[in-house]
Write a protein that holds these residues in place. Structure first.
Motif, short mmCIF file in Angstrom:
data_model
loop_
_atom_site.label_atom_id
_atom_site.label_comp_id
_atom_site.label_asym_id
_atom_site.label_seq_id
_atom_site.Cartn_x
_atom_site.Cartn_y
_atom_site.Cartn_z
N PRO A 73 25.16 56.13 10.15
CA PRO A 73 25.63 56.87 11.32
C PRO A 73 24.80 57.51 12.23
N GLU A 74 23.47 57.75 11.61
CA GLU A 74 22.46 58.48 12.44
C GLU A 74 22.25 57.52 13.49
N ALA A 75 21.70 56.20 13.26
CA ALA A 75 21.24 55.26 13.89
C ALA A 75 22.58 55.10 15.34
N ARG A 76 23.70 54.94 14.81
CA ARG A 76 24.55 54.79 15.76
C ARG A 76 24.96 56.11 16.70
N VAL A 96 27.58 50.15 22.53
CA VAL A 96 26.73 50.45 21.07
C VAL A 96 27.50 49.81 20.00
N THR A 97 26.89 48.68 19.54
CA THR A 97 27.59 47.99 18.36
C THR A 97 26.68 47.55 17.44
N ASP A 98 27.13 47.27 16.15
CA ASP A 98 26.62 46.79 14.93
C ASP A 98 26.85 45.37 14.34
N ARG A 108 16.65 50.02 14.64
CA ARG A 108 16.48 49.80 13.11
C ARG A 108 15.89 50.79 12.24
N LEU A 109 16.65 51.05 11.35
CA LEU A 109 15.92 51.83 10.43
C LEU A 109 15.62 51.20 8.86
N ARG A 110 14.36 51.27 8.83
CA ARG A 110 13.66 50.59 7.53
C ARG A 110 12.90 51.47 6.70
N ARG A 136 12.62 56.65 9.45
CA ARG A 136 13.50 58.14 9.45
C ARG A 136 14.48 58.00 10.79
N PRO A 137 15.61 58.90 10.65
CA PRO A 137 16.27 58.79 12.08
C PRO A 137 15.42 59.72 13.07
#
Length: 535
Positions: A73-76, A96-98, A108-110, A136-137
């Protein structure tokens, strides 16, 4: 002055090319057309840790999508924030899509990217896509700020502008030097509304500042509602320097500031200055005075005349109530208890008071921060001292700070003659003070936090902070004129590797920020030491 090390050769050559272009504009050369230029990869503030330029640029188009990790949710939310920044000027929909398809702007969060830490990121730009990767976000958010600066400055405007919208090709890998990169706003001498504080937060976030220190109490005004002591705000907050109406934040207001700061990945550090700088509290509650008589409200600018009554038990009831309520409101780890300019408090009383005030902060689960005079008392384990001395501060005072640092007290560096944003730039600056000297843009940048104080191990420097005291500051325009562009230099000192710190190269990158600040409506100081574009 060139600090140890140099920029990578490619980055340096890009800056020299940019400098030539800016100098040409300043000399009167007219650009061939009004098409926005593509900022070179790495021409951002703060300077990135690593820049590898090359390859074709990426171009935003009407079909560009912002693609985020669907599980976060934070990346969105960060993707939605980015879309909100870019839509007004580009006119593009930028959904904004996934969907995980190739192309577009990828966020991208890795968690496996251990080397990026909590705030680091990698930005990869090529013809087909721009990919922002972070562990991290907070790192993803910092990457977005770099992405903004790699687009033409007109992208910051809130009306549709002419493209094209290109991002230079290559890879930036970036992590901060220090975990604490702060700016302080004094809302006590003059009160600033929630909206004004939010505006400053947005401006600071662009340059990767991650702490907002709010100076919530002083002789001239108490600015935060305390339910158990309501007159602190309603009476103690009813005026300001010069006798204006003052104001205060309700708990709802304060939570709104906290939430907004958190959405920009800034941690709020609240300060209640004690035992001095307390006239607003003393005027609100007579029993806090040793005489039992409340002084009048104060609207001047003198310092050092007020003190809580250290021997009275009621003083510590007051401290406990204030710290308890403020700690419960504040999710961040720090609570600042001031401790500076307690000239009306004896040394013995000062030490006794700071012992009890620090204990109250620890009781409610927060980490103590105090001005560096705290080191003259007994800093508790884990305490952080904020140094605001000058180059010519006495050797004895510096040695006192160094001794505490050698014993494990962390330091935030805010030398007044370097980074106090309320100091005049020149003798003709219409705002500000000059007790710490004149602080031009080069002086605020040209020092190394890691080697600034003799005898202080580099490992105990938590970071840097640029305070803005408000004796002469009463509007957002005032804030902007005094903070910008100096706060950019402080942000760079806090973020960038020491090897990138070079005034001649920095002033070129700073000059390129002029059109961006103008597009954002920031009323910045046009220092003659910086080759600002004139076209």
């Amino acid at each position: 002055m060139r600090l140890p090390g140099t920029l990578p050769r490619l980055f340096g050559s890009l800056l020299l090319v940019a400098a030539a272009g800016i100098a040409g504009i300043g000399a009167g050369a007219a650009p061939a057309d009004l098409t926005p230029t593509v900022p070179p990869l790495g021409q951002v503030v703060p300077a990135p840790a690593s820049v590898q330029a090359g390859g074709a640029p990426y171009t935003l188009t009407p079909s560009t999508r912002i693609r985020v990790d669907g599980h976060s949710p934070e990346a969105r939310r960060i993707g939605t924030y980015l879309a909100g920044l870019l839509r007004p000027s580009t006119g593009y929909a930028l959904p904004v899509t996934d969907d995980h398809l190739p192309g577009g702007i990828q966020l991208r969060l890795r968690p496996s990217e251990q080397g990026l830490g909590d705030e680091g990121y990698r930005l990869q730009s090529s013809r087909g896509s721009v990919t922002l990767t972070a562990r991290r976000p907070a790192g993803l958010f910092r990457a977005v700020q770099t992405l903004r600066q790699l687009l033409p400055a007109s992208v910051e405007k809130d009306t549709r502008q002419k493209g094209p919208w290109k991002i230079a090709g290559g890879t930036i890998t970036d992590t901060p030097r220090y975990g604490y990169r702060g700016a302080m706003l004094d809302v006590s001498r003059h009160f600033f509304t929630v909206g004004q504080v939010k505006r400053y937060i947005d401006q600071l976030a662009l340059y990767k500042i991650n702490k907002l220190h709010l100076h919530l109490s002083d002789d001239q005004g108490w600015r935060i509602a305390i339910d158990s002591l309501p007159r602190l705000a309603t009476y103690g907050g009813s005026t300001q320097v010069g006798g204006g109406p003052g104001g205060y934040y309700t708990k709802k207001d304060y939570k709104e500031i906290l939430g907004y700061a958190a959405s920009r990945y800034l941690e709020v550090v609240p300060e209640i200055d004690m035992p001095g700088h307390t006239n607003a509290a003393l005027a609100s509650y007579a029993e806090l005075n040793c005489s039992g008589i409340a002084p009048p409200l104060y609207t001047g600018t003198d310092v050092g005349f007020s003190s809580l009554c250290v021997p009275k038990a009621v003083t510590y009831d007051f401290v406990d109530d204030v710290v308890r309520e403020l700690a419960a409101l504040t999710p961040g780890r720090y609570l600042h208890i001031g401790g500076d300019e307690a000239h009306s408090t004896s040394h013995a009383d000062y030490v006794a008071f700071m012992d009890k005030a620090q204990a109250a902060v620890g009781k409610y689960g927060k980490t103590v921060v105090g001005w560096h005079q705290l080191t003259g008392a007994s800093p508790v384990a884990g305490a952080v001292a904020q140094y605001w001395g000058l180059d010519d501060t006495s050797d004895a005072e510096k040695a006192q700070v160094a001794k505490a640092a050698q014993n494990g007290t962390k330091l935030i560096l805010s030398p007044a003659d370097r980074v106090y944003l309320d100091m005049k730039y020149t003798k003709d600056t219409p705002l500000g003070l000059d007790w710490a000297g004149l602080v031009e843009v080069d002086r605020s940048y040209d020092w190394d936090p890691g080697a600034y104080l003799p005898g202080v191990p580099a490992s105990v420097v938590a970071g840097v902070e640029a305070p803005l005291w408000s004796e002469t500051i009463s509007t957002s325009d005032h804030i902007e004129f005094m903070a910008f562009p100096r706060v950019l230099g402080v942000a760079e000192l806090g973020w960038s590797p020491a090897s990138t710190h070079d005034w001649e190269q920095y002033r070129v990158r700073l000059a390129a920020q002029g059109p961006r600040m103008a597009a954002l409506g920031i009323d910045y100081y046009r220092s003659p030491k910086v080759p600002w574009p004139t076209g």
